[in-house]
Enzyme design. Structure first.
Site, mmCIF file in Angstrom:
data_model
loop_
_atom_site.group_PDB
_atom_site.id
_atom_site.type_symbol
_atom_site.label_atom_id
_atom_site.label_comp_id
_atom_site.label_asym_id
_atom_site.label_seq_id
_atom_site.Cartn_x
_atom_site.Cartn_y
_atom_site.Cartn_z
ATOM 1 N N HIS A 194 -3.785 6.231 3.271
ATOM 2 C CA HIS A 194 -4.538 5.020 2.924
ATOM 3 C C HIS A 194 -3.991 3.770 3.596
ATOM 4 O O HIS A 194 -4.739 2.976 4.174
ATOM 5 C CB HIS A 194 -4.530 4.854 1.402
ATOM 6 C CG HIS A 194 -5.401 3.770 0.887
ATOM 7 N ND1 HIS A 194 -4.987 2.452 0.807
ATOM 8 C CD2 HIS A 194 -6.668 3.790 0.408
ATOM 9 C CE1 HIS A 194 -5.964 1.716 0.295
ATOM 10 N NE2 HIS A 194 -6.983 2.503 0.051
ATOM 11 N N ASP A 231 0.831 -1.208 0.000
ATOM 12 C CA ASP A 231 0.000 0.000 0.000
ATOM 13 C C ASP A 231 0.868 1.262 0.000
ATOM 14 O O ASP A 231 1.961 1.256 -0.564
ATOM 15 C CB ASP A 231 -0.939 -0.027 1.210
ATOM 16 C CG ASP A 231 -2.289 0.608 0.934
ATOM 17 O OD1 ASP A 231 -2.321 1.831 0.716
ATOM 18 O OD2 ASP A 231 -3.301 -0.102 0.933
ATOM 19 N N SER A 262 -11.535 -0.331 -0.763
ATOM 20 C CA SER A 262 -10.247 -0.320 -0.076
ATOM 21 C C SER A 262 -10.414 -0.661 1.390
ATOM 22 O O SER A 262 -9.459 -1.074 2.048
ATOM 23 C CB SER A 262 -9.600 1.065 -0.190
ATOM 24 O OG SER A 262 -9.057 1.274 -1.458
#
Length: 854
Positions: free
Chosen positions: A215, A158, A518
């Site tokens: 994220h 990620d 996600s």
């Protein structure tokens, strides 16, 4: 503890839905969908050689001996995939790579966009992940079974992680929660290999204003966060984490970098690997999908969404990779506003930035109806100066609506969601947006709209409240629709992805609520960690996936009594307690009956009694709504966005009514599916769930999703009406039968291609106008997805191919310049399930005459 299985979870990435029936816009020149020039991933025929990197060195040496300049990007070396990614300068070099006897696959390298999420300002930093745990039975696993993922290692590929966060262990390395990882790219990485600055520390230290949304930190908190002071508990809070950073602070990531990240996580011994990224490929032949699928087949990997059907994103398209659908959470924490015409009725809202402080401000609706589809998308003519604008979500980006309201003089925006939807915060990240904008539920927006004649005024008040989400436990509207073009089921399984509270880097305030697949992807990754602790080494990755699919809970379409189709929700929402405690198993856990031309009426499922006592099973059928991906009568074969539904259902029969199984025994049962009798032209996708129900009290029924199509994929048109078309650099379309180009500067033709259906192969050739001979090709593409009405993550309105006067002749690797003359561009695309050797399986288009006068 070391587990035998390694699972890879990949999120079917979300993208903004638009309303059904809006036709595509005028073509635009686009380069985002194009592969990186001269960049390729090369897979070798043999794997994991004894001499480290020997094949890589030999390959580079061989290319050099043939006069090719090869720059190495990445090297791969595992039991299932050995290869290299390179930059080369010429088509001749590519020709020699493709024809190397030790090369089995060559893929172009694409840039994967950063994962997109919807950000929600959580006013009190209160945890709403607890709500999700009640929908998925994770709370029961924690409270009743005392299982928290201890001893399981979960790798995350990620954007990096803020491991200094109290919920994520406070440090990095052995003995910490985040014990493994690597930064493959560095902060400044922008997709260009020259900007890569790797190091051993995956810390996300991008800082506020860098463009980073934290994220990777948010994903990691969902999987394994633990902050008792804040009352925050991830799905598997005792699991160990690894982070392999493949994104810079505000960039995308090349596919060869992502593969390297997966490989490093694999070699580090991760039991589960989560990758919450996606790119619009829709085919399982994507290189990341292929690599991930091979790792699963080895027994060491798995996980991975939406503008209509056939749009699952790679790498979730890998056949044995879990593709995650998103379901909405049970509740969220909202701030409050008051409307003068609704005394005593406080309205909950969500906001991405700071809460507005406006008080006693008049409110005016931009439109005269709540059913308008493009509310606020165009120039606003109504007088809203000095007022708050009431606008409905839908069609165009919410930021566009806010900018239009601001341009018309509004001092704020209240945006109510689409029909039946919960509040969704508008996107106000555009630098030009200076006014506040908040999102409220559809029901509240309609309620306010109905009081407009009384002159409502709005005041934003202090305080928060828990607001139930009306769509809780149903598929999120942003979750992608399957299946793959090979007619494999995607998504496979659902997790909570709508309104998920989790950790953020300290520079973003430590916590926040995001929505997206996600989020559902790591939710499933954490759930697998719980199952691995509970069941240990007893099952391989495919069986573990089947266990979760067996005991998942199929959901209704919101606001209806109809079960949602498997191409929307896979097996349904994950139910972790049932999966751990269940003592029966059905394999395969999903069935595809393909289209009419390839329909196989009868398939076999195997039921196994894994319990300690004899069990009796009864068989039933739970039909779902059919998916209407097209409205042929109104829009032809332009896929509607999002897809619609139809009540048509298949008939299903079983070879047995009941079976009795002793402990440890299995039985095979035949299942016959008779598709509904609908018009094949509509290409409805029917489906439902086979129900294998134990008669023992306390045992949960098993659901096996199935689907198929009435109609033939081969019959679907490839090119949209009026496409392909030639476009000049200035954006004008070529309507003449003859046009001249100098090929100097930007004076060259570009072919705009818009696909209604994907194709396994597309080729653009140059044809001599006089004798109709083919001089050669100047562009091609393999496993190309269809286009969408709007550009969404990984999917585009059209594809563009520019011709600058060069071709590669048939049977040659040398690029040549064509002499001045008159030519046509011929575009050829292979039909679905077509044979590349049969002319009838191709669709072709010939351009107007193009005069080259250089």
């Amino acid at each position: 503890m070391k587990f035998a299985a390694q699972i890879l979870i990949l999120g079917l990435l979300s993208s903004t839905l638009v309303e059904a029936g809006i036709l595509h816009t005028a073509p635009k020149r686009s380069t985002e969908d194009e592969p990186l020039h001269g960049a390729y991933i090369v897979e070798f025929a043999t794997t994991h050689t004894a001499g480290e990197n020997s094949q890589h060195k030999s390959f580079v040496s061989t290319m050099g001996s043939k006069g090719h300049n090869v720059t190495v990007r990445q090297q791969y070396d595992t039991e299932v995939f050995t290869g290299i990614s390179v930059n080369v300068q010429t088509n001749a070099a590519l020709h020699d790579i493709v024809n190397d006897p030790n090369v089995v696959n060559v893929w172009s390298i694409y840039t994967y966009k950063r994962p997109e999420v919807t950000k929600v300002k959580n006013p009190n930093k209160q945890s709403d992940l607890y709500f999700a745990h009640n929908l998925t039975e994770v709370a029961q696993v924690h409270d009743i079974l005392g299982i928290y993922g201890k001893g399981v290692k979960v790798g995350v590929v990620d954007t990096g992680i803020d491991y200094t966060h109290p919920a994520l262990g406070g440090g990095f390395g052995p003995g910490y929660k985040v014990a493994y990882g690597y930064d493959l790219v560095g902060d400044a990485y922008n997709g260009d290999p020259k900007t890569i600055h790797p190091d051993k520390d995956p810390l996300d230290k991008c800082g506020k204003g860098s463009g980073s949304d934290g994220h990777g930190t948010h994903v990691s908190g969902i999987i394994a966060g633990n902050d008792s002071a804040k009352g925050f508990l991830g799905v598997a809070p005792q699991a160990t984490l690894g982070m392999w950073r493949v994104f810079g602070c505000n960039s995308g990531a090349a596919s060869d970098i992502i593969i390297k990240g997966i490989e490093m996580a694999y070699k580090a011994g991760m039991d589960v690997i989560n990758l919450s990224v996606g790119y619009g490929r829709s085919w399982e032949e994507d290189p990341i999908s292929d690599f991930a699928d091979k790792l699963v087949g080895l027994g060491r990997s798995r996980n991975d969404g939406s503008s209509g059907i056939f749009l699952p994103s790679a790498p979730a398209t890998g056949r044995r990779v879990i593709a995650a659908a998103s379901f909405d959470n049970l509740a969220t924490i909202v701030k409050l506003l008051n409307v003068s015409t609704l005394p005593g009725d406080l309205i909950g809202y969500l906001v991405t930035g700071d809460s507005p402080t406006l008080a006693d401000v008049p409110l005016v609706a931009v439109s005269d109806t709540t059913t308008i589809e493009d509310d606020g998308c165009n120039l606003i003519t109504k007088n809203i100066k000095g007022k708050i604008a009431l606008i409905k979500h839908g069609i165009c980006p919410s930021s566009t609506k806010v900018i239009n309201a601001q341009s018309a003089g509004a001092v704020g925006v209240i945006m109510y969601s689409s029909d039946g939807d919960p509040p969704m915060a508008p996107d106000t990240n555009e630098a030009t947006i200076k006014i506040p904008a908040v999102g409220i539920a559809n029901v509240d927006g309609v309620k306010i709209f109905n009081t407009l004649t009384k002159g409502p005024k709005v005041t934003f008040v202090n305080g928060t409240a828990k607001q139930s989400i009306s769509t809780a436990g149903t598929v999120s509207d942003f979750s992608s629709w399957g299946p793959t073009y090979e007619f494999q089921l995607k998504p496979n399984l659902g997790g909570i992805g709508g309104n998920v509270f989790s950790t953020l880097p300290s520079y973003l305030g430590d916590y926040g609520t995001y929505s997206g697949t996600s989020m559902s992807s790591p939710y499933i990754a954490g759930s697998i960690a719980l199952l691995l602790e509970a069941r240990g080494q007893k099952h391989d990755p495919e069986t573990l996936t089947e266990i979760f699919q067996n005991y998942a809970k199929p959901a209704l379409i919101y606001g209806t009594k109809f079960i949602d189709n498997p191409i929307r929700q896979g097996a349904g929402l994950i139910q972790v307690f049932d999966a751990i405690k269940g003592t029966a198993h059905v394999s395969p856990a999903e069935l595809s009956f393909n289209d009419t031309a390839n329909h196989v009426r009868t398939k076999t499922i195997t039921i196994t009694n894994e319990g300690r006592k004899e069990m009796i099973f009864h068989f039933d059928h739970l039909p779902s709504a059919a998916v209407a991906g097209y409205n042929v009568a109104k829009f032809g074969f332009t896929p509607v966005e999002p897809g619609g539904y139809n009540q048509a259902a298949a008939n299903v029969t079983f070879s047995e009514k009941f079976v009795t199984l002793k402990p440890g025994k299995s039985v095979k049962v035949q299942v016959s599916v008779f598709p509904p009798k609908t018009n094949p032209t509509d290409h409805l996708i029917y489906g439902g769930y086979l129900v294998v129900k134990p008669l023992d009290v306390g045992q949960k029924p098993i659901h096996v999703p199935y689907f198929g199509m009435v109609g033939n994929m081969y019959d679907l048109p490839i090119f949209d009406k009026s496409y392909p078309v030639i476009q000049n650099t200035d954006g004008s379309l070529v309507n003449e039968t003859k046009v001249t180009y100098s090929l100097n500067g930007n004076d060259y033709p570009t072919v705009m291609v818009r696909l209604l259906t994907g194709t396994t192969y597309i080729e653009l050739d140059i044809v001599n106008s006089a004798n109709k001979t083919v001089l050669g090709s100047f562009a091609n593409g393999v496993y190309v997805p269809r286009n969408t009405i709007l550009n969404t993550q990984g999917f585009f309105q059209n594809f563009s191919y520019s011709w600058t006067g060069y071709v590669t002749p048939i049977g040659s690797a040398k690029l040549i310049s064509v002499p001045d003359g008159v030519y046509h561009i011929r575009v050829s695309a292979l039909k679905m399930f077509g044979d590349i050797k049969k002319p009838k399986d191709w669709v072709r288009w010939l351009s107007p005459r193009l005069v080259i006068n250089s």
